[in-house]
Design a protein around this motif. Structure first.
Motif, short mmCIF file in Angstrom:
data_model
loop_
_atom_site.label_atom_id
_atom_site.label_comp_id
_atom_site.label_asym_id
_atom_site.label_seq_id
_atom_site.Cartn_x
_atom_site.Cartn_y
_atom_site.Cartn_z
N ASP A 25 0.81 -1.21 0.00
CA ASP A 25 0.00 0.00 0.00
C ASP A 25 0.85 1.27 0.00
OD1 ASP A 25 -2.48 -1.27 -0.07
OD2 ASP A 25 -2.50 -1.55 2.10
N TYR A 26 1.89 1.28 0.82
CA TYR A 26 2.77 2.46 0.81
C TYR A 26 4.11 2.12 1.44
CZ TYR A 26 2.15 3.43 5.85
OH TYR A 26 2.17 3.35 7.22
N ARG A 27 5.08 3.00 1.20
CA ARG A 27 6.45 2.83 1.70
C ARG A 27 6.80 3.99 2.61
NH1 ARG A 27 11.36 1.13 -2.18
NH2 ARG A 27 10.41 -0.88 -1.65
N GLN A 28 7.48 3.68 3.69
CA GLN A 28 7.95 4.70 4.63
C GLN A 28 9.44 4.54 4.84
OE1 GLN A 28 5.56 5.02 8.13
NE2 GLN A 28 6.97 6.38 9.21
N ARG A 29 10.16 5.66 4.79
CA ARG A 29 11.62 5.63 4.97
C ARG A 29 11.98 6.01 6.40
NH1 ARG A 29 15.70 7.40 0.36
NH2 ARG A 29 14.80 5.39 -0.31
N PHE A 30 12.96 5.30 6.94
CA PHE A 30 13.44 5.57 8.28
C PHE A 30 14.93 5.90 8.23
CE2 PHE A 30 9.66 3.08 8.75
CZ PHE A 30 9.06 3.55 9.91
N ASP A 31 15.28 7.08 8.68
CA ASP A 31 16.69 7.48 8.77
C ASP A 31 17.30 6.88 10.02
OD1 ASP A 31 16.62 9.08 6.43
OD2 ASP A 31 15.68 10.71 7.58
N THR A 32 18.51 6.38 9.90
CA THR A 32 19.17 5.71 11.01
C THR A 32 20.17 6.64 11.69
OG1 THR A 32 20.92 4.83 9.59
CG2 THR A 32 18.92 3.49 9.84
N PRO A 34 29.08 2.53 4.17
CA PRO A 34 29.70 1.25 3.81
C PRO A 34 29.04 0.10 4.56
CG PRO A 34 31.38 2.90 4.23
CD PRO A 34 30.07 3.51 4.68
N GLY A 35 29.01 -1.06 3.92
CA GLY A 35 28.31 -2.18 4.51
C GLY A 35 26.82 -2.02 4.25
N SER A 36 26.02 -2.79 4.93
CA SER A 36 24.56 -2.64 4.79
C SER A 36 23.85 -3.44 5.89
CB SER A 36 24.09 -3.10 3.40
OG SER A 36 24.58 -4.39 3.08
N TYR A 37 24.01 -4.76 5.89
CA TYR A 37 23.36 -5.61 6.89
C TYR A 37 24.10 -6.94 6.89
CZ TYR A 37 21.18 -7.92 2.86
OH TYR A 37 20.96 -8.59 1.68
N HIS A 38 23.77 -7.78 7.85
CA HIS A 38 24.38 -9.11 7.88
C HIS A 38 23.51 -10.05 8.71
CE1 HIS A 38 25.88 -8.55 12.01
NE2 HIS A 38 26.32 -7.36 11.65
N LEU A 39 23.95 -11.28 8.90
CA LEU A 39 23.16 -12.32 9.55
C LEU A 39 22.71 -11.96 10.97
CD1 LEU A 39 25.22 -15.37 8.31
CD2 LEU A 39 22.71 -15.26 8.19
N GLY A 40 23.50 -11.17 11.66
CA GLY A 40 23.16 -10.83 13.03
C GLY A 40 22.83 -9.36 13.23
N PHE A 41 22.52 -8.66 12.15
CA PHE A 41 22.29 -7.21 12.22
C PHE A 41 20.85 -6.93 12.63
CE2 PHE A 41 21.46 -3.01 10.29
CZ PHE A 41 22.48 -2.29 10.88
N THR A 42 20.64 -6.59 13.89
CA THR A 42 19.30 -6.38 14.41
C THR A 42 18.98 -4.91 14.66
OG1 THR A 42 20.08 -6.71 16.69
CG2 THR A 42 19.27 -8.66 15.51
N SER A 43 19.92 -4.01 14.42
CA SER A 43 19.75 -2.59 14.77
C SER A 43 18.54 -1.96 14.09
CB SER A 43 21.01 -1.80 14.43
OG SER A 43 22.12 -2.27 15.16
N LYS A 46 15.25 -3.29 15.48
CA LYS A 46 14.98 -2.68 16.78
C LYS A 46 14.47 -1.25 16.62
CE LYS A 46 18.26 -5.32 19.57
NZ LYS A 46 19.53 -5.27 20.35
N GLN A 47 15.10 -0.50 15.72
CA GLN A 47 14.65 0.87 15.51
C GLN A 47 13.21 0.92 15.03
OE1 GLN A 47 17.17 3.37 13.03
NE2 GLN A 47 15.48 4.76 12.58
N PHE A 48 12.86 0.03 14.11
CA PHE A 48 11.49 0.03 13.60
C PHE A 48 10.51 -0.39 14.70
CE2 PHE A 48 7.94 -2.14 11.36
CZ PHE A 48 7.40 -1.00 10.77
N LEU A 49 10.89 -1.33 15.55
CA LEU A 49 10.01 -1.77 16.62
C LEU A 49 9.86 -0.70 17.70
CD1 LEU A 49 11.02 -5.52 16.90
CD2 LEU A 49 8.91 -4.56 15.94
N GLU A 50 10.86 0.16 17.84
CA GLU A 50 10.69 1.32 18.71
C GLU A 50 9.61 2.23 18.14
OE1 GLU A 50 11.78 2.09 21.58
OE2 GLU A 50 13.54 0.84 21.95
N TYR A 51 9.58 2.34 16.83
CA TYR A 51 8.55 3.14 16.17
C TYR A 51 7.17 2.50 16.32
CZ TYR A 51 5.64 4.62 12.21
OH TYR A 51 4.59 5.03 11.42
N THR A 52 7.08 1.19 16.09
CA THR A 52 5.76 0.53 16.12
C THR A 52 5.16 0.52 17.52
OG1 THR A 52 6.73 -1.69 16.42
CG2 THR A 52 6.31 -0.94 14.15
#
Length: 347
Positions: free
Chosen positions: A42-49, A116-125, A128-134
């Motif tokens: 339905d829609y996209r929302q961007r989150f700055d880190t 640099p980089g992006s994400y990996h197998l254990g990247f939960t940051s 967590k940030q999105f769940l702080e929002y929700t």
């Protein structure tokens, strides 16, 4: 099943027999069938880190408006919200009256990320940030988590990290995932072994090229990067690539250290919310993986080790609807949704 499920998920569900599957594979109309019947976001929302980057989240509301809960999904390595399985999962969760939010890992939503980089197998940051929002934006709705492959590992690792705070802080009532690599040190050779090994030849080499391409674009885009161009470009295996990029960016000593710190096997006892995990015994990525038992796993975890299914495939599995009428989602997403629905009705 890994290959067929990845390429022709919508066209294959549900298969009644091998002849039906073979006829599908021989059909010139497969590409036109595709995943058109799955949901569109339905829609996209961007989150700055906080570190100057961003991630995008795609939302899909339940049929008829606001749902009775929100399922937060994470996808697999170099996948995205637009992948067939992501949309298949969203369809299944919408079918049980849930809103859905798919977190696209950095660099996976169609735009290169800013660091640099992006994400990996254990990247939960970012999760967590999105769940702080929700927990604020959706404070009146229970939150559930789901994911597949790398995304499944991120979900489970998050639950091991936060323990009781999963419910107390983040309002997470439960989770259901597919294809969790319990001990990554044991399965890593499946994609980084001999160049003539089937899983390396068919899957590993293709993934390596994608990962190298993304890393090389980052090197060309930034004035300074922590990893070396030649070392990244010349990496012969995914393990070598991860030592040249992931380990350098995120501070792991080497690939073994990265795999050990990202593995969830030893920490499953810390999970406090209901969790359903579906893995397949014939998953080519997970050969030689550990199977958790009651000594290490929390009593809140339910395991389903299917004999067949491949890696996120399960195209042969048949649900309760034996007449194959009005099937909207394939077996595995429907099974994960069934568990979420059970937890929701138990609240």
């Amino acid at each position: 099943q890994t290959i067929v499920g990845g390429l022709y998920r919508q066209s294959c569900m549900y298969t009644k027999n091998d002849e039906f599957l073979i006829s599908l594979l021989n059909s010139a109309s497969l590409h036109s069938k595709g995943i058109d019947d799955f949901v569109d976001w339905d829609y996209r929302q961007r989150f700055d880190t906080p570190d100057g980057d961003f991630f995008d989240v795609d939302f899909k509301y339940a049929i008829g408006g606001s749902g009775r809960g929100l399922v937060v999904m994470t996808h697999g390595l170099e996948s995205s919200s637009s992948a067939g399985l992501s949309r298949d999962l969203a369809t299944a969760f919408n079918n049980i009256g849930m809103d859905v939010a798919c977190v696209n890992f950095r660099g996976c939503s169609g735009e290169e990320n800013h660091t640099p980089g992006s994400y990996h197998l254990g990247f939960t940051s970012d999760l967590k940030q999105f769940l702080e929002y929700t927990r604020l934006a959706f404070s009146r709705k229970p939150i559930y988590l789901s994911g597949f492959s790398l995304g499944a590992n991120v979900v489970v690792k998050f639950l091991t990290e936060v323990g009781n705070e999963a419910f107390d802080r983040y309002n997470v009532h439960g989770a259901a995932v597919n294809a969790v690599p319990f001990d990554i040190t044991k399965i890593a050779p499946n994609l980084s072994g001999s160049k003539w090994k089937f899983s390396t030849l068919v899957y590993g080499n293709n993934l390596l090229k994608k990962l190298q391409g993304k890393a090389l674009r980052q090197i060309e885009s930034f004035s300074e990067t922590p990893f070396d161009f030649d070392r990244v470009k010349q990496s012969p295996t995914i393990r070598d690539f991860e030592e040249a990029s992931v380990c350098v960016v995120y501070g792991f000593k080497d690939a073994t250290d990265y795999y050990e710190q990202s593995s969830v096997y030893k920490h499953l006892g810390k999970i406090t919310v209901p969790l359903y995990i579906i893995n397949a015994d014939d998953d080519p990525f997970f050969a030689n993986d550990i199977r958790p038992d009651s000594k290490v796993a929390s009593k809140t975890i339910k395991f389903n080790f299917a004999k067949h299914g491949g890696h996120c495939g399960f195209v042969y599995h048949v649900g309760d609807n034996t007449d194959f009428v009005d099937v909207k989602a394939s077996w595995m997403p429907s099974e994960l949704a069934r568990f979420i629905n059970h937890v929701s009705e138990s609240i």
